[in-house]
Motif scaffolding. Structure first.
Motif, PDB file in Angstrom:
ATOM      1  N   TYR A 196       0.831  -1.193   0.000  1.00  0.00           N
ATOM      2  CA  TYR A 196       0.000   0.000   0.000  1.00  0.00           C
ATOM      3  C   TYR A 196       0.882   1.266   0.000  1.00  0.00           C
ATOM      4  N   PRO A 197       0.293   2.410  -0.394  1.00  0.00           N
ATOM      5  CA  PRO A 197       1.077   3.656  -0.468  1.00  0.00           C
ATOM      6  C   PRO A 197       1.673   4.065   0.873  1.00  0.00           C
ATOM      7  N   ASP A 221      -6.288   7.772  10.378  1.00  0.00           N
ATOM      8  CA  ASP A 221      -7.342   7.306   9.477  1.00  0.00           C
ATOM      9  C   ASP A 221      -6.768   6.688   8.212  1.00  0.00           C
ATOM     10  N   LEU A 222      -5.668   7.250   7.707  1.00  0.00           N
ATOM     11  CA  LEU A 222      -5.041   6.680   6.514  1.00  0.00           C
ATOM     12  C   LEU A 222      -4.570   5.252   6.782  1.00  0.00           C
ATOM     13  N   VAL A 223      -4.040   5.031   7.972  1.00  0.00           N
ATOM     14  CA  VAL A 223      -3.549   3.697   8.320  1.00  0.00           C
ATOM     15  C   VAL A 223      -4.706   2.719   8.505  1.00  0.00           C
ATOM     16  N   VAL A 224      -5.701   3.107   9.305  1.00  0.00           N
ATOM     17  CA  VAL A 224      -6.771   2.178   9.687  1.00  0.00           C
ATOM     18  C   VAL A 224      -7.794   1.987   8.572  1.00  0.00           C
ATOM     19  N   HIS A 225      -8.198   3.072   7.918  1.00  0.00           N
ATOM     20  CA  HIS A 225      -9.280   2.990   6.931  1.00  0.00           C
ATOM     21  C   HIS A 225      -8.791   2.803   5.498  1.00  0.00           C
ATOM     22  N   ASN A 226      -7.518   3.128   5.232  1.00  0.00           N
ATOM     23  CA  ASN A 226      -7.023   3.059   3.859  1.00  0.00           C
ATOM     24  C   ASN A 226      -5.806   2.158   3.695  1.00  0.00           C
ATOM     25  N   ASN A 227      -5.349   1.566   4.807  1.00  0.00           N
ATOM     26  CA  ASN A 227      -4.225   0.612   4.780  1.00  0.00           C
ATOM     27  C   ASN A 227      -2.882   1.241   4.405  1.00  0.00           C
ATOM     28  N   TRP A 228      -2.774   2.563   4.477  1.00  0.00           N
ATOM     29  CA  TRP A 228      -1.508   3.215   4.161  1.00  0.00           C
ATOM     30  C   TRP A 228      -0.471   2.904   5.232  1.00  0.00           C
ATOM     31  N   VAL A 229       0.782   3.103   4.863  1.00  0.00           N
ATOM     32  CA  VAL A 229       1.897   3.023   5.809  1.00  0.00           C
ATOM     33  C   VAL A 229       2.391   4.443   6.060  1.00  0.00           C
ATOM     34  N   VAL A 230       2.428   4.854   7.320  1.00  0.00           N
ATOM     35  CA  VAL A 230       2.888   6.203   7.686  1.00  0.00           C
ATOM     36  C   VAL A 230       4.272   6.107   8.299  1.00  0.00           C
ATOM     37  N   VAL A 231       5.179   6.964   7.822  1.00  0.00           N
ATOM     38  CA  VAL A 231       6.557   6.986   8.326  1.00  0.00           C
ATOM     39  C   VAL A 231       6.873   8.384   8.842  1.00  0.00           C
ATOM     40  N   ASN A 232       7.062   8.508  10.149  1.00  0.00           N
ATOM     41  CA  ASN A 232       7.479   9.776  10.752  1.00  0.00           C
ATOM     42  C   ASN A 232       9.004   9.817  10.800  1.00  0.00           C
ATOM     43  N   VAL A 233       9.573  10.816  10.157  1.00  0.00           N
ATOM     44  CA  VAL A 233      11.028  10.887  10.005  1.00  0.00           C
ATOM     45  C   VAL A 233      11.623  11.939  10.939  1.00  0.00           C
ATOM     46  N   GLY A 234      12.628  11.545  11.703  1.00  0.00           N
ATOM     47  CA  GLY A 234      13.401  12.488  12.504  1.00  0.00           C
ATOM     48  C   GLY A 234      14.609  12.965  11.722  1.00  0.00           C
ATOM     49  N   HIS A 262       8.914  -2.247   1.873  1.00  0.00           N
ATOM     50  CA  HIS A 262       8.086  -3.393   1.477  1.00  0.00           C
ATOM     51  C   HIS A 262       7.993  -4.438   2.593  1.00  0.00           C
ATOM     52  N   LEU A 263       8.981  -4.438   3.486  1.00  0.00           N
ATOM     53  CA  LEU A 263       8.960  -5.375   4.611  1.00  0.00           C
ATOM     54  C   LEU A 263       7.840  -5.047   5.594  1.00  0.00           C
ATOM     55  N   PHE A 264       7.329  -3.808   5.513  1.00  0.00           N
ATOM     56  CA  PHE A 264       6.261  -3.357   6.412  1.00  0.00           C
ATOM     57  C   PHE A 264       4.947  -3.156   5.657  1.00  0.00           C
ATOM     58  N   GLY A 265       4.888  -3.634   4.420  1.00  0.00           N
ATOM     59  CA  GLY A 265       3.658  -3.540   3.635  1.00  0.00           C
ATOM     60  C   GLY A 265       3.532  -2.275   2.822  1.00  0.00           C
ATOM     61  N   GLY A 266       4.619  -1.504   2.682  1.00  0.00           N
ATOM     62  CA  GLY A 266       4.573  -0.259   1.935  1.00  0.00           C
ATOM     63  C   GLY A 266       5.064  -0.417   0.505  1.00  0.00           C
TER      64      GLY A 266
END
Length: 438
Positions: A196-197, A221-234, A262-266
């Protein structure tokens, strides 16, 4: 005697809290008052950021403050306090509650603005994503920090190589700076085979601070309802790490994401980047300078392009405000006199043309607020105008969408509220359109 002292202490504390909340509620309702008291030419200018943050929180959590104030008023009546001055304070407090009610009501008024933008994105009128009476909606309003139990987080993953970490330490002589080069990944808890994106999120606080620990409502909501992968970058933020280093850090994170997400579904081929506040400045430049070898030392040939950019109340034009340019130079380089060349090179609106020439002009979704005292709406409007003038030569569809929430403040998106729910609806719709059109 002790009882009298206690009563006076309670009355004074209550009066102080009522007065402070009344002042900040008034400021939350009036951008002009904030600018007059804490604007560029005011001796209180250094408190402007703090006042904007407090005003934003009061605006978004007005429901909770109303509930608390009402409970206090009922408690005073129940306990039987009878000082005459206390009645005056209570009357004043009732006025503050009415102001909070108005701020809460305005959040629902702006729902029409959000749905209008969604309608433009999908080409038809739409129904609200969540009904006000639904349990899900009410749960979010009651708990601003609510996160679904279906969310999984993988924290503090280092994206830099050992050599890059050593270089970061050599520049700053501070292990804390090198330790900032990590990222957090949020996914749905359930395992899936399909990719997923990916949304990369950059948080910024005046170019001096960042936090990768914020998981914003629309990201949830993007994660739960749309299956997106969110990455917070420091990324590094001290004056010892210049803005060029910050660009390099984020591009290093993109390198890691392209290789490992891709290892996390992204999906490494479907990435958009988001920034809020000064993080917008960084996110826009990361997208507009994609594949620029100056900011990709050691991985010059890697594709660091992204498909789109989400901008939340951010700095997209440094030159629009001399104070912004000075703050940028001072906070990123430690110099007080702006360098026109450096400011232009790191000014998103100035880089649009070169990004177009390099075929790196990503899609933009820009969100700005009418009551934001830190970033004027004209900054975002100017960026869109320049973007459109450059990109319109060979496209028919509007690739730079902008939405202005007239009554919202700078960090309205930080926790669940009517406004952040509206934003989540817009972002989810834009992301779906982006996915379909990619």
């Amino acid at each position: 005697m002790i009882g009298a002292i206690f009563l006076v202490s309670v009355t004074f504390s209550y009066a102080l809290s009522v007065g402070l909340l009344a002042i900040f509620t008034g400021l939350a309702m009036s951008k002009q008052s904030c600018q007059a008291l804490f604007g560029t030419n005011s001796p209180l200018m250094k408190y402007g950021l703090s006042v904007e943050i407090i005003s934003s929180l009061i605006t978004e959590y007005s429901l909770h403050l109303m509930t608390l104030k009402t409970a206090v008023l009922l408690s005073i009546r129940y306990l039987g306090f009878s000082l005459n001055i206390l009645w005056l304070i209570q009357l004043f407090d009732c006025g503050t509650i009415l102001g909070l009610m108005f701020l809460f009501y305005e959040g629902f008024v702006e729902e029409a603005v959000a749905h209008g933008e969604i309608g433009k994105l999908v080409g038809k009128n739409i129904n609200p994503y969540l009904a006000f009476t639904s349990a899900n909606y009410m749960n979010k309003l009651i708990n601003p920090l609510w996160t679904s139990s279906d969310t999984m987080v993988y924290p503090s993953i280092t994206y830099a190589t050992n050599e890059e970490l050593r270089e970061a330490f050599n520049i700053s002589q501070d292990f804390k700076e090198a330790s900032k080069m990590v990222l957090d990944i949020y996914t749905r808890r359930e395992k899936r085979i399909e990719l997923y994106p990916v949304l990369i999120s950059l948080h910024g606080i005046g170019w001096q601070h960042e936090t990768k620990d914020l998981f914003l409502p629309h990201e949830k909501d993007l994660v739960v309802h749309n299956n997106w992968v969110v990455v917070n970058v420091g990324y590094r933020t001290s004056s010892k790490a210049t803005y060029s280093h910050q660009l390099q850090d984020v591009k290093r994170a993109i390198r890691w994401i392209k290789e490992s997400i891709h290892l996390f579904g992204g999906d490494q081929n479907s990435i958009i980047i988001q920034g809020d506040s000064t993080g917008v400045h960084l996110a826009a430049l990361v997208a507009l300078t994609a594949n620029d070898p100056r900011y990709q030392p050691g991985f010059e040939s890697l594709d660091t392009s992204v498909k789109g950019v989400i901008c939340l109340n951010g700095v997209l034009d440094l030159q629009s405000n001399s104070n912004l340019a000075s703050r940028f130079m001072n906070n990123t380089l430690g110099v007080k006199v702006p360098s026109p060349e450096f400011a232009t090179e790191h000014n998103p609106i100035e880089v649009i043309k070169s990004a177009k020439e390099a075929n790196n002009l990503a899609k933009f979704l820009i969100v700005n607020c009418g009551r934001d005292t830190l970033v004027n709406t004209s900054v975002c409007q100017n960026f869109k105008q320049e973007y459109d003038s450059v990109s319109r030569t060979d496209i028919e569809k509007d690739e730079c969408s902008i939405i202005t929430l007239p009554n919202s403040r700078h960090i309205f998106y930080s926790g669940w509220s009517p406004r952040s729910i509206n934003l989540s609806n817009v972002v989810q719709t834009w992301c779906k359109q982006f996915t379909l059109n990619s």
